[in-house]
Design a protein around this motif. Structure first.
Motif, short mmCIF file in Angstrom:
data_model
loop_
_atom_site.label_atom_id
_atom_site.label_comp_id
_atom_site.label_asym_id
_atom_site.label_seq_id
_atom_site.Cartn_x
_atom_site.Cartn_y
_atom_site.Cartn_z
N CYS A 28 0.81 -1.22 0.00
CA CYS A 28 0.00 0.00 0.00
C CYS A 28 0.84 1.26 0.00
O CYS A 28 0.32 2.34 -0.26
CB CYS A 28 -1.00 -0.01 1.16
SG CYS A 28 -0.29 -0.08 2.80
N ASN A 29 2.16 1.14 0.27
CA ASN A 29 2.99 2.34 0.30
C ASN A 29 4.47 1.94 0.25
O ASN A 29 4.87 0.95 0.83
CB ASN A 29 2.72 3.14 1.57
CG ASN A 29 3.41 4.48 1.57
OD1 ASN A 29 3.49 5.15 0.57
ND2 ASN A 29 3.93 4.86 2.72
N PHE A 30 5.25 2.75 -0.46
CA PHE A 30 6.70 2.62 -0.48
C PHE A 30 7.30 3.87 0.13
O PHE A 30 6.89 4.98 -0.20
CB PHE A 30 7.23 2.53 -1.92
CG PHE A 30 6.92 1.25 -2.63
CD1 PHE A 30 7.74 0.15 -2.48
CD2 PHE A 30 5.82 1.16 -3.46
CE1 PHE A 30 7.47 -1.02 -3.17
CE2 PHE A 30 5.54 0.01 -4.15
CZ PHE A 30 6.36 -1.10 -3.99
N ASP A 31 8.29 3.72 0.98
CA ASP A 31 9.05 4.85 1.47
C ASP A 31 10.02 5.28 0.37
O ASP A 31 10.74 4.45 -0.19
CB ASP A 31 9.83 4.45 2.73
CG ASP A 31 10.75 5.54 3.21
OD1 ASP A 31 10.28 6.66 3.42
OD2 ASP A 31 11.97 5.26 3.37
N SER A 32 10.04 6.57 0.03
CA SER A 32 10.89 7.05 -1.07
C SER A 32 12.38 6.90 -0.76
O SER A 32 13.19 6.85 -1.68
CB SER A 32 10.56 8.50 -1.41
OG SER A 32 10.85 9.34 -0.31
N ASP A 33 12.74 6.81 0.51
CA ASP A 33 14.14 6.61 0.89
C ASP A 33 14.53 5.13 0.91
O ASP A 33 15.69 4.81 1.17
CB ASP A 33 14.42 7.21 2.26
CG ASP A 33 14.34 8.73 2.26
OD1 ASP A 33 14.66 9.34 1.22
OD2 ASP A 33 13.95 9.30 3.29
N GLY A 34 13.56 4.25 0.68
CA GLY A 34 13.85 2.82 0.66
C GLY A 34 14.04 2.19 2.02
O GLY A 34 14.67 1.16 2.15
N LYS A 62 15.59 -4.60 -1.16
CA LYS A 62 15.30 -3.35 -1.86
C LYS A 62 15.19 -3.57 -3.37
O LYS A 62 14.26 -3.09 -4.00
CB LYS A 62 16.38 -2.31 -1.56
CG LYS A 62 16.04 -0.93 -2.11
CD LYS A 62 17.14 0.08 -1.84
CE LYS A 62 17.16 0.44 -0.38
NZ LYS A 62 18.08 1.55 -0.08
N ASN A 63 16.11 -4.35 -3.93
CA ASN A 63 16.09 -4.62 -5.37
C ASN A 63 14.85 -5.41 -5.77
O ASN A 63 14.25 -5.15 -6.82
CB ASN A 63 17.36 -5.35 -5.80
CG ASN A 63 18.57 -4.45 -5.74
OD1 ASN A 63 18.46 -3.22 -5.84
ND2 ASN A 63 19.73 -5.04 -5.53
N PHE A 64 14.43 -6.36 -4.93
CA PHE A 64 13.20 -7.10 -5.20
C PHE A 64 12.01 -6.15 -5.22
O PHE A 64 11.17 -6.20 -6.11
CB PHE A 64 13.00 -8.19 -4.13
CG PHE A 64 11.70 -8.92 -4.24
CD1 PHE A 64 11.56 -9.98 -5.12
CD2 PHE A 64 10.61 -8.53 -3.48
CE1 PHE A 64 10.35 -10.65 -5.23
CE2 PHE A 64 9.39 -9.20 -3.58
CZ PHE A 64 9.27 -10.26 -4.46
N LEU A 65 11.94 -5.27 -4.25
CA LEU A 65 10.81 -4.35 -4.13
C LEU A 65 10.81 -3.26 -5.21
O LEU A 65 9.76 -2.73 -5.55
CB LEU A 65 10.78 -3.73 -2.73
CG LEU A 65 10.42 -4.73 -1.63
CD1 LEU A 65 10.74 -4.17 -0.25
CD2 LEU A 65 8.96 -5.14 -1.73
N LEU A 66 11.97 -2.95 -5.78
CA LEU A 66 12.04 -1.98 -6.88
C LEU A 66 11.21 -2.45 -8.08
O LEU A 66 10.76 -1.62 -8.87
CB LEU A 66 13.49 -1.76 -7.31
CG LEU A 66 14.32 -0.82 -6.47
CD1 LEU A 66 15.79 -0.89 -6.86
CD2 LEU A 66 13.80 0.60 -6.59
N GLU A 67 11.02 -3.74 -8.20
CA GLU A 67 10.27 -4.30 -9.33
C GLU A 67 8.77 -4.43 -9.04
O GLU A 67 8.03 -4.93 -9.87
CB GLU A 67 10.84 -5.68 -9.69
CG GLU A 67 12.32 -5.65 -10.06
CD GLU A 67 12.60 -4.75 -11.25
OE1 GLU A 67 11.82 -4.79 -12.22
OE2 GLU A 67 13.61 -4.01 -11.21
N LYS A 68 8.33 -4.01 -7.86
CA LYS A 68 6.93 -4.14 -7.45
C LYS A 68 6.22 -2.80 -7.51
O LYS A 68 6.84 -1.75 -7.59
CB LYS A 68 6.84 -4.70 -6.02
CG LYS A 68 7.48 -6.07 -5.85
CD LYS A 68 6.77 -7.09 -6.70
CE LYS A 68 7.41 -8.45 -6.63
NZ LYS A 68 6.82 -9.39 -7.54
N ASN A 69 4.90 -2.85 -7.47
CA ASN A 69 4.06 -1.66 -7.48
C ASN A 69 3.02 -1.75 -6.38
O ASN A 69 2.74 -2.83 -5.87
CB ASN A 69 3.34 -1.54 -8.83
CG ASN A 69 4.31 -1.31 -9.96
OD1 ASN A 69 5.04 -0.34 -9.97
ND2 ASN A 69 4.32 -2.23 -10.91
N LYS A 70 2.41 -0.60 -6.06
CA LYS A 70 1.29 -0.59 -5.13
C LYS A 70 0.23 -1.57 -5.62
O LYS A 70 -0.06 -1.63 -6.82
CB LYS A 70 0.67 0.81 -5.03
CG LYS A 70 1.39 1.74 -4.15
CD LYS A 70 0.65 3.08 -4.15
CE LYS A 70 0.88 3.84 -2.90
NZ LYS A 70 0.13 5.10 -2.88
#
Length: 97
Positions: A28-34, A62-70
Motif C-alpha cells: 500500500c505504500n513505499f518509502d521514497s528513501d527505501g 530493496k532490489n526485489f521491491l524496486l520491481e513491485k508496485n502498489k
C-alpha cells in the motif's frame, strides 16, 4: 494479527512482540528513501487503515521491491519489532517474496 490488535493491544503485544511471523498482503505504500514498505490485508478496501510497516534491511530486499508496485501481493517473513495501537505492527524483514 489485526483483529488481535484491534481487540486488545496489550494481548497483541504479548502474542507478537519479538516473534517471527509470515504475512501475505498487498503493498500500500513505499518509502521514497527505501527504508520500509507498508503492507495491508489482501481483502482491504480503499479506506482501510490497517497496515504493517516492514523495514527493508538489505539491498536484495530493496532490489526485489524496486520491481513491485502498489497493489502487488507479497509475502514477508520477519521479526515484529514494535506494536502500537496507533502505528500498528512494525516488522524487520528477513525474507520477502
Amino acid at each position: 494479527m489485526f483483529e488481535s490488535l484491534k481487540n486488545n493491544a496489550l494481548k497483541a503485544e504479548t502474542e507478537y512482540q519479538n516473534k517471527y511471523v509470515e504475512i501475505t498482503g498487498k503493498i500500500c505504500n513505499f518509502d521514497s528513501d527505501g527504508k520500509y514498505v507498508s503492507v495491508e490485508p489482501t481483502n482491504a478496501d480503499e479506506w482501510n487503515f490497517d497496515s504493517v510497516m516492514c523495514y527493508i534491511k538489505n539491498d536484495n530486499h530493496k532490489n526485489f521491491l524496486l520491481e513491485k508496485n502498489k497493489g502487488d501481493i507479497i509475502t514477508i517473513r520477519g521479526k515484529v519489532k514494535s506494536i502500537g495501537e496507533v502505528l500498528g505492527y512494525q516488522i524487520d524483514i528477513n525474507e520477502v517474496q
